[in-house]
Motif scaffolding. Structure first.
Motif, mmCIF file in Angstrom:
data_model
loop_
_atom_site.group_PDB
_atom_site.id
_atom_site.type_symbol
_atom_site.label_atom_id
_atom_site.label_comp_id
_atom_site.label_asym_id
_atom_site.label_seq_id
_atom_site.Cartn_x
_atom_site.Cartn_y
_atom_site.Cartn_z
ATOM 1 N N GLN A 144 -14.258 12.366 -10.336
ATOM 2 C CA GLN A 144 -14.222 13.541 -9.612
ATOM 3 C C GLN A 144 -15.316 14.247 -8.744
ATOM 4 O OE1 GLN A 144 -12.809 15.640 -13.325
ATOM 5 N NE2 GLN A 144 -10.672 15.682 -12.737
ATOM 6 N N ALA A 145 -16.462 14.128 -9.332
ATOM 7 C CA ALA A 145 -17.482 14.559 -8.682
ATOM 8 C C ALA A 145 -17.728 13.907 -7.334
ATOM 9 C CB ALA A 145 -19.056 14.516 -9.475
ATOM 10 N N ALA A 146 -17.275 12.606 -7.295
ATOM 11 C CA ALA A 146 -17.154 11.828 -6.035
ATOM 12 C C ALA A 146 -16.321 12.162 -4.996
ATOM 13 C CB ALA A 146 -17.244 10.550 -6.398
ATOM 14 N N GLY A 147 -15.307 13.023 -5.337
ATOM 15 C CA GLY A 147 -14.075 13.542 -4.779
ATOM 16 C C GLY A 147 -12.853 12.709 -5.071
ATOM 17 N N ALA A 148 -12.712 11.532 -6.071
ATOM 18 C CA ALA A 148 -11.572 11.008 -6.434
ATOM 19 C C ALA A 148 -10.472 12.098 -6.898
ATOM 20 C CB ALA A 148 -11.890 9.952 -7.343
ATOM 21 N N LYS A 149 -9.224 11.939 -6.866
ATOM 22 C CA LYS A 149 -8.268 12.539 -7.459
ATOM 23 C C LYS A 149 -8.028 12.052 -8.711
ATOM 24 C CE LYS A 149 -3.371 13.791 -6.757
ATOM 25 N NZ LYS A 149 -2.298 13.649 -5.971
ATOM 26 N N VAL A 150 -8.553 12.462 -9.878
ATOM 27 C CA VAL A 150 -8.376 12.004 -11.109
ATOM 28 C C VAL A 150 -7.480 12.677 -12.055
ATOM 29 C CG1 VAL A 150 -9.860 11.231 -13.370
ATOM 30 C CG2 VAL A 150 -10.862 11.120 -11.176
ATOM 31 N N GLU A 151 -6.437 11.896 -12.663
ATOM 32 C CA GLU A 151 -5.662 12.272 -13.791
ATOM 33 C C GLU A 151 -6.316 11.717 -14.978
ATOM 34 O OE1 GLU A 151 -1.331 11.844 -15.368
ATOM 35 O OE2 GLU A 151 -1.420 12.069 -13.283
ATOM 36 N N PHE A 152 -6.287 12.481 -15.996
ATOM 37 C CA PHE A 152 -7.039 11.934 -17.344
ATOM 38 C C PHE A 152 -6.151 12.458 -18.390
ATOM 39 C CE2 PHE A 152 -10.619 13.421 -20.423
ATOM 40 C CZ PHE A 152 -10.665 12.073 -21.120
ATOM 41 N N GLN A 153 -5.890 11.275 -19.147
ATOM 42 C CA GLN A 153 -5.226 11.852 -20.517
ATOM 43 C C GLN A 153 -5.735 10.977 -21.900
ATOM 44 O OE1 GLN A 153 -0.884 11.638 -20.189
ATOM 45 N NE2 GLN A 153 -0.915 12.017 -18.350
ATOM 46 N N ILE A 154 -5.508 11.683 -22.770
ATOM 47 C CA ILE A 154 -6.056 10.890 -23.880
ATOM 48 C C ILE A 154 -4.728 10.719 -24.871
ATOM 49 C CG2 ILE A 154 -7.321 11.482 -26.506
ATOM 50 C CD1 ILE A 154 -9.380 11.290 -24.248
ATOM 51 N N SER A 155 -4.745 9.599 -25.369
ATOM 52 C CA SER A 155 -3.470 9.026 -26.212
ATOM 53 C C SER A 155 -4.020 9.278 -27.468
ATOM 54 C CB SER A 155 -2.965 7.843 -25.560
ATOM 55 O OG SER A 155 -2.340 7.729 -24.286
ATOM 56 N N PRO A 156 -3.010 9.313 -28.564
ATOM 57 C CA PRO A 156 -3.153 9.372 -29.912
ATOM 58 C C PRO A 156 -3.208 7.864 -30.680
ATOM 59 C CG PRO A 156 -0.841 9.768 -29.509
ATOM 60 C CD PRO A 156 -1.611 9.634 -28.245
ATOM 61 N N THR A 157 -4.115 7.296 -30.116
ATOM 62 C CA THR A 157 -4.527 5.577 -30.490
ATOM 63 C C THR A 157 -5.802 5.264 -30.602
ATOM 64 O OG1 THR A 157 -3.592 3.521 -29.957
ATOM 65 C CG2 THR A 157 -4.138 4.777 -28.230
ATOM 66 N N GLY A 158 -6.040 4.288 -31.034
ATOM 67 C CA GLY A 158 -7.484 3.373 -30.819
ATOM 68 C C GLY A 158 -7.525 3.040 -29.767
ATOM 69 N N HIS A 159 -8.398 1.815 -29.860
ATOM 70 C CA HIS A 159 -8.807 1.113 -28.502
ATOM 71 C C HIS A 159 -7.493 0.098 -27.861
ATOM 72 C CE1 HIS A 159 -12.051 -0.511 -25.916
ATOM 73 N NE2 HIS A 159 -11.509 -1.601 -26.053
ATOM 74 N N GLY A 160 -6.770 0.009 -28.604
ATOM 75 C CA GLY A 160 -5.529 -0.669 -28.106
ATOM 76 C C GLY A 160 -4.525 0.216 -27.274
ATOM 77 N N LEU A 161 -3.471 -0.318 -26.679
ATOM 78 C CA LEU A 161 -2.565 0.330 -26.010
ATOM 79 C C LEU A 161 -1.592 1.281 -26.800
ATOM 80 C CD1 LEU A 161 -1.105 -2.117 -23.425
ATOM 81 C CD2 LEU A 161 -2.761 -0.241 -22.958
ATOM 82 N N HIS A 162 -1.152 2.305 -26.281
ATOM 83 C CA HIS A 162 -0.256 3.517 -26.963
ATOM 84 C C HIS A 162 1.083 2.968 -26.382
ATOM 85 C CE1 HIS A 162 1.984 7.032 -28.199
ATOM 86 N NE2 HIS A 162 0.980 7.008 -29.323
ATOM 87 N N GLU A 163 1.959 3.183 -27.230
ATOM 88 C CA GLU A 163 3.467 2.718 -26.679
ATOM 89 C C GLU A 163 3.986 3.625 -25.451
ATOM 90 O OE1 GLU A 163 5.789 5.580 -29.973
ATOM 91 O OE2 GLU A 163 5.978 3.345 -30.296
#
Length: 187
Positions: A144-163
């Motif tokens: 974001q500081a570099a000007g990118a348009k960032v969407e940030f989300q945290i999923s209720p999971t460990g290192h693997g993918l969340h459904e």
């Protein structure tokens, strides 16, 4: 995860997008990685720089030879997310945008080159045992500081993918506008 395991994710999240799946060239923990790590699992920054250069050259050649018609939208998971972030830090014009799943900044204290409104989706895992809780947030803040348009989300999971993550990626791809890069991607 290996390069074949992200193909179903790409097919579900981006069914209308062409996909090229790259295998990292470094044998690591029974699979392959894009770059080496030190024995304490910290990043081998010298090897990361070399491997970033190799993949950057591949992307530039793929565009030049018309294997791909435009810079890609990078999709990276874990080691691949670090590589995708490194590519963007090396040359923001090498990609239209990126999806970084369980990222870690390759250079957390570095000032990044300008990435004016470059769309980037960052997905962290709330219970990720391979990342510090602040790693994904630090990556988001740095981009974001570099000007990118960032969407940030945290999923209720460990290192693997969340459904739910394929749906999050699909929605993000459908709502973002990816403009072709005006500058020469072969520089």
């Amino acid at each position: 995860m290996d390069e074949t395991e992200l193909l179903p994710l790409a097919a579900e999240a981006a069914p209308d997008h062409p996909v090229i799946s790259l295998r990292g060239g470094i044998a690591w923990e029974g699979g392959y990685a894009f770059f080496r790590r030190n024995s304490d699992r910290t990043l081998d920054n010298a090897d990361l720089a070399v491997q970033t250069g190799r993949i950057h050259l591949f992307l530039a050649t793929a565009i030049e030879t018309q294997l791909i018609s435009a810079p890609p939208i990078l999709l990276g998971f874990s080691n691949g997310a670090i590589m995708a972030a490194s590519l963007l830090m090396h040359d923001p014009a090498c990609a239209l945008g990126a999806v970084l799943i369980r990222p870690l900044s390759p250079a957390p204290d570095a000032a990044l080159p300008p990435m004016a409104a470059k769309p980037i989706l960052i997905l962290g895992g709330e219970y990720d045992d391979r990342r510090q809780p602040e790693d994904a947030a630090k990556s988001a803040q740095q981009l974001q500081a570099a000007g990118a348009k960032v969407e940030f989300q945290i999923s209720p999971t460990g290192h693997g993918l969340h459904e739910n993550e394929p749906g999050i990626i699909k929605r993000w791809l459908e709502t973002e506008t990816f403009s072709l890069v005006a500058e020469d991607p072969h520089r």
